[in-house]
Design a protein around this motif. Structure first.
Motif, PDB file in Angstrom:
ATOM      1  N   VAL A   1       0.183   8.002  -3.298  1.00 20.22           N
ATOM      2  CA  VAL A   1       0.421   8.770  -4.516  1.00 20.22           C
ATOM      3  C   VAL A   1      -0.471   9.992  -4.421  1.00 20.22           C
ATOM      4  O   VAL A   1      -1.673   9.934  -4.697  1.00 20.22           O
ATOM      5  N   GLY A   2       0.106  11.128  -4.002  1.00 18.29           N
ATOM      6  CA  GLY A   2      -0.710  12.302  -3.750  1.00 18.29           C
ATOM      7  C   GLY A   2      -1.661  12.020  -2.598  1.00 18.29           C
ATOM      8  O   GLY A   2      -1.254  11.607  -1.518  1.00 18.29           O
ATOM      9  N   LYS A   3      -2.966  12.207  -2.846  1.00 19.50           N
ATOM     10  CA  LYS A   3      -3.969  11.949  -1.816  1.00 19.50           C
ATOM     11  C   LYS A   3      -4.530  10.535  -1.894  1.00 19.50           C
ATOM     12  O   LYS A   3      -5.404  10.155  -1.103  1.00 19.50           O
ATOM     13  N   GLN A   4      -4.036   9.772  -2.839  1.00 19.68           N
ATOM     14  CA  GLN A   4      -4.555   8.422  -3.041  1.00 19.68           C
ATOM     15  C   GLN A   4      -3.655   7.365  -2.393  1.00 19.68           C
ATOM     16  O   GLN A   4      -2.465   7.583  -2.190  1.00 19.68           O
ATOM     17  N   ILE A   5      -4.280   6.260  -2.056  1.00 20.01           N
ATOM     18  CA  ILE A   5      -3.541   5.079  -1.592  1.00 20.01           C
ATOM     19  C   ILE A   5      -3.626   4.033  -2.690  1.00 20.01           C
ATOM     20  O   ILE A   5      -4.719   3.585  -3.058  1.00 20.01           O
ATOM     21  N   ARG A   6      -2.481   3.666  -3.246  1.00 22.50           N
ATOM     22  CA  ARG A   6      -2.443   2.673  -4.321  1.00 22.50           C
ATOM     23  C   ARG A   6      -2.051   1.308  -3.785  1.00 22.50           C
ATOM     24  O   ARG A   6      -1.226   1.197  -2.864  1.00 22.50           O
ATOM     25  N   LEU A   7      -2.649   0.276  -4.353  1.00 25.32           N
ATOM     26  CA  LEU A   7      -2.224  -1.095  -4.089  1.00 25.32           C
ATOM     27  C   LEU A   7      -1.302  -1.505  -5.226  1.00 25.32           C
ATOM     28  O   LEU A   7      -1.725  -1.561  -6.383  1.00 25.32           O
ATOM     29  N   ILE A   8      -0.056  -1.772  -4.897  1.00 29.94           N
ATOM     30  CA  ILE A   8       0.931  -2.128  -5.921  1.00 29.94           C
ATOM     31  C   ILE A   8       1.311  -3.592  -5.753  1.00 29.94           C
ATOM     32  O   ILE A   8       1.798  -4.005  -4.693  1.00 29.94           O
ATOM     33  N   HIS A   9       1.068  -4.370  -6.784  1.00 27.56           N
ATOM     34  CA  HIS A   9       1.442  -5.788  -6.741  1.00 27.56           C
ATOM     35  C   HIS A   9       2.964  -5.887  -6.818  1.00 27.56           C
ATOM     36  O   HIS A   9       3.618  -5.144  -7.552  1.00 27.56           O
ATOM     37  N   LEU A  10       3.522  -6.810  -6.056  1.00 29.17           N
ATOM     38  CA  LEU A  10       4.978  -6.957  -6.015  1.00 29.17           C
ATOM     39  C   LEU A  10       5.569  -7.226  -7.396  1.00 29.17           C
ATOM     40  O   LEU A  10       6.679  -6.796  -7.699  1.00 29.17           O
ATOM     41  N   ASN A  11       4.827  -7.941  -8.238  1.00 27.14           N
ATOM     42  CA  ASN A  11       5.332  -8.254  -9.579  1.00 27.14           C
ATOM     43  C   ASN A  11       5.525  -7.004 -10.439  1.00 27.14           C
ATOM     44  O   ASN A  11       6.285  -7.018 -11.405  1.00 27.14           O
ATOM     45  N   ASP A  12       4.803  -5.926 -10.088  1.00 19.25           N
ATOM     46  CA  ASP A  12       4.882  -4.695 -10.877  1.00 19.25           C
ATOM     47  C   ASP A  12       6.023  -3.785 -10.445  1.00 19.25           C
ATOM     48  O   ASP A  12       6.313  -2.792 -11.115  1.00 19.25           O
ATOM     49  N   ILE A  13       6.655  -4.104  -9.330  1.00 19.29           N
ATOM     50  CA  ILE A  13       7.722  -3.252  -8.802  1.00 19.29           C
ATOM     51  C   ILE A  13       9.012  -3.478  -9.586  1.00 19.29           C
ATOM     52  O   ILE A  13       9.448  -4.616  -9.781  1.00 19.29           O
ATOM     53  N   LEU A  14       9.632  -2.391 -10.019  1.00 21.07           N
ATOM     54  CA  LEU A  14      10.951  -2.469 -10.660  1.00 21.07           C
ATOM     55  C   LEU A  14      12.053  -2.427  -9.616  1.00 21.07           C
ATOM     56  O   LEU A  14      12.959  -3.239  -9.630  1.00 21.07           O
ATOM     57  N   PHE A  15      11.958  -1.450  -8.717  1.00 16.78           N
ATOM     58  CA  PHE A  15      12.931  -1.386  -7.621  1.00 16.78           C
ATOM     59  C   PHE A  15      12.372  -0.549  -6.485  1.00 16.78           C
ATOM     60  O   PHE A  15      11.407   0.208  -6.634  1.00 16.78           O
TER      61      PHE A  15
ATOM     62  N   TYR B   1       5.303   6.295  -2.628  1.00 20.56           N
ATOM     63  CA  TYR B   1       6.103   6.273  -1.403  1.00 20.56           C
ATOM     64  C   TYR B   1       5.338   5.564  -0.291  1.00 20.56           C
ATOM     65  O   TYR B   1       4.121   5.699  -0.167  1.00 20.56           O
ATOM     66  N   ILE B   2       6.085   4.791   0.496  1.00 19.38           N
ATOM     67  CA  ILE B   2       5.486   4.143   1.658  1.00 19.38           C
ATOM     68  C   ILE B   2       6.318   4.496   2.884  1.00 19.38           C
ATOM     69  O   ILE B   2       7.511   4.799   2.789  1.00 19.38           O
ATOM     70  N   ARG B   3       5.668   4.453   4.053  1.00 20.08           N
ATOM     71  CA  ARG B   3       6.329   4.865   5.283  1.00 20.08           C
ATOM     72  C   ARG B   3       7.242   3.786   5.867  1.00 20.08           C
ATOM     73  O   ARG B   3       8.056   4.070   6.735  1.00 20.08           O
ATOM     74  N   THR B   4       7.101   2.561   5.419  1.00 16.69           N
ATOM     75  CA  THR B   4       7.927   1.468   5.931  1.00 16.69           C
ATOM     76  C   THR B   4       9.364   1.619   5.455  1.00 16.69           C
ATOM     77  O   THR B   4       9.602   1.854   4.265  1.00 16.69           O
ATOM     78  N   ALA B   5      10.311   1.500   6.371  1.00 15.55           N
ATOM     79  CA  ALA B   5      11.725   1.606   6.007  1.00 15.55           C
ATOM     80  C   ALA B   5      12.141   0.434   5.128  1.00 15.55           C
ATOM     81  O   ALA B   5      11.612  -0.671   5.261  1.00 15.55           O
ATOM     82  N   LEU B   6      13.099   0.675   4.243  1.00 11.40           N
ATOM     83  CA  LEU B   6      13.532  -0.369   3.315  1.00 11.40           C
ATOM     84  C   LEU B   6      14.049  -1.590   4.054  1.00 11.40           C
ATOM     85  O   LEU B   6      13.767  -2.725   3.663  1.00 11.40           O
ATOM     86  N   LYS B   7      14.800  -1.380   5.128  1.00 13.15           N
ATOM     87  CA  LYS B   7      15.382  -2.530   5.840  1.00 13.15           C
ATOM     88  C   LYS B   7      14.302  -3.419   6.459  1.00 13.15           C
ATOM     89  O   LYS B   7      14.514  -4.617   6.658  1.00 13.15           O
ATOM     90  N   ASP B   8      13.120  -2.832   6.757  1.00 11.23           N
ATOM     91  CA  ASP B   8      12.006  -3.640   7.255  1.00 11.23           C
ATOM     92  C   ASP B   8      11.265  -4.325   6.108  1.00 11.23           C
ATOM     93  O   ASP B   8      10.784  -5.451   6.250  1.00 11.23           O
ATOM     94  N   LEU B   9      11.192  -3.655   4.963  1.00 11.29           N
ATOM     95  CA  LEU B   9      10.546  -4.250   3.794  1.00 11.29           C
ATOM     96  C   LEU B   9      11.294  -5.483   3.309  1.00 11.29           C
ATOM     97  O   LEU B   9      10.694  -6.450   2.850  1.00 11.29           O
ATOM     98  N   ILE B  10      12.619  -5.436   3.401  1.00 14.47           N
ATOM     99  CA  ILE B  10      13.441  -6.540   2.903  1.00 14.47           C
ATOM    100  C   ILE B  10      13.023  -7.858   3.542  1.00 14.47           C
ATOM    101  O   ILE B  10      13.012  -8.913   2.897  1.00 14.47           O
ATOM    102  N   GLU B  11      12.657  -7.803   4.829  1.00 15.13           N
ATOM    103  CA  GLU B  11      12.259  -9.014   5.538  1.00 15.13           C
ATOM    104  C   GLU B  11      10.955  -9.599   4.996  1.00 15.13           C
ATOM    105  O   GLU B  11      10.668 -10.771   5.193  1.00 15.13           O
ATOM    106  N   MET B  12      10.159  -8.782   4.307  1.00 15.64           N
ATOM    107  CA  MET B  12       8.868  -9.221   3.782  1.00 15.64           C
ATOM    108  C   MET B  12       8.958  -9.720   2.348  1.00 15.64           C
ATOM    109  O   MET B  12       7.989 -10.269   1.817  1.00 15.64           O
TER     110      MET B  12
ATOM    111  N   ARG C   1       0.866  -1.181   0.000  1.00 12.92           N
ATOM    112  CA  ARG C   1       0.000   0.000   0.000  1.00 12.92           C
ATOM    113  C   ARG C   1       0.900   1.227   0.000  1.00 12.92           C
ATOM    114  O   ARG C   1       1.706   1.412   0.906  1.00 12.92           O
ATOM    115  N   ALA C   2       0.751   2.075  -1.006  1.00 11.46           N
ATOM    116  CA  ALA C   2       1.638   3.221  -1.162  1.00 11.46           C
ATOM    117  C   ALA C   2       0.836   4.486  -1.452  1.00 11.46           C
ATOM    118  O   ALA C   2      -0.249   4.434  -2.041  1.00 11.46           O
TER     119      ALA C   2
END
Length: 270
Positions: free
Chosen positions: A171-185, A203-214, A168-169
């Motif tokens: 984008v402006g005032k919206q919350i987008r659901l981004i599938h992991l397969n669609d992520i480039l980096f 942009y998401i509020r979760t730190a990258l080092k915490d995302l890596i574990e997921m 969940r990320a």
């Protein structure tokens, strides 16, 4: 010229208990004053970040720490540093990874036992050339990983977590659901993580080092302290000089820097 019998090497110490940490620092200075303690961590996440920053020769890792466990940190380091586990586990549990790590120390660490570890380390440094290390890296890493997995299973220190399929990320005032397969980096951006897809960024509020574990490490490769890339999105890797690489992506004009620590990901397998 360095005295080969008393070589200088850099050290990272990761220990969450204050008394144990200070005791180990003092004892190490007594045993081998030539050792340069370049970083000290109180949890597993900081240990990994500091390893990326300093790339020390030797890492003393407590197994039970907040955040990443010592086992998880060791799995990420692979064979790129000598690992010494510091643990309260008994001898039986340690047998599975005795040959994978340089050594292990049972708490409370005694000066005599640490001296044995330093002696073993010096012998390893004297007997291991850079070329031999590179040649043996794959086989050592494999046995290292197998041993670490055995300990993790035997002691049930790692929890099984369901990998998410969406992020969940904002984008402006919206919350987008981004599938992991669609992520480039994904890329660290101060307090946020920048998520880049072929259609734009969010942009998401979760730190990258915490995302890596997921994320699935087979698909999402960490190529820099602040960058994780979807391996399926990689077009190629281009060498910039003797130590640096850049990743070229499909459907994206941005080029991503690969730090020296992660160059092995693009090394040709024999």
């Amino acid at each position: 010229m360095n005295d080969l019998s008393h070589p200088t090497f850099t050290v990272l110490i990761a220990e969450d208990e204050d008394m144990m940490r200070e005791r180990l620092i003092t004892q190490l200075k007594q045993c081998h004053p030539q050792a340069q303690i370049v970083a000290i961590a109180e949890n597993g996440n900081d240990a990994w970040d500091l390893w990326l920053e300093h790339e020390p020769d030797v890492v003393f890792l407590d197994i039970q720490m907040p955040g990443l466990s010592g086992l998880a940190v060791a799995e990420r380091i692979r064979a790129r540093s000598h690992i010494v586990f510091v643990t309260a586990y008994d001898q039986h549990a340690l047998q599975a990874f005795e040959h994978a790590a340089l050594d292990y120390l049972l708490k409370p660490v005694t000066l005599e036992r640490l001296e044995q570890t330093i002696k073993r380390l010096i012998e390893r440094i004297q007997n291991t050339s850079k070329s031999a290390s590179q040649t043996a890296e794959n086989s050592v890493s494999k046995s290292h990983a197998e041993a670490l997995n055995s300990i993790a299973n035997a002691n049930q220190t790692s929890e099984k977590k369901t990998k998410p399929k969406w992020l969940r990320a904002s984008v402006g005032k919206q919350i987008r659901l981004i599938h992991l397969n669609d992520i480039l980096f994904l890329q660290s951006d101060t307090k946020y993580t920048r998520v880049v897809t072929k259609d734009g960024e969010a942009y998401i509020r979760t730190a990258l080092k915490d995302l890596i574990e997921m994320l699935d490490p087979e698909i999402f490769w960490q190529i820099h302290r602040g960058t994780v890339v979807n391996a399926h999105a990689i077009e190629s890797a281009e060498r910039i000089d003797s130590e640096r690489l850049e990743v070229i992506l499909k459907n994206c004009a941005e080029r991503l820097t690969v730090s020296r620590s992660f160059g092995y990901l693009f090394r040709e397998s024999n």
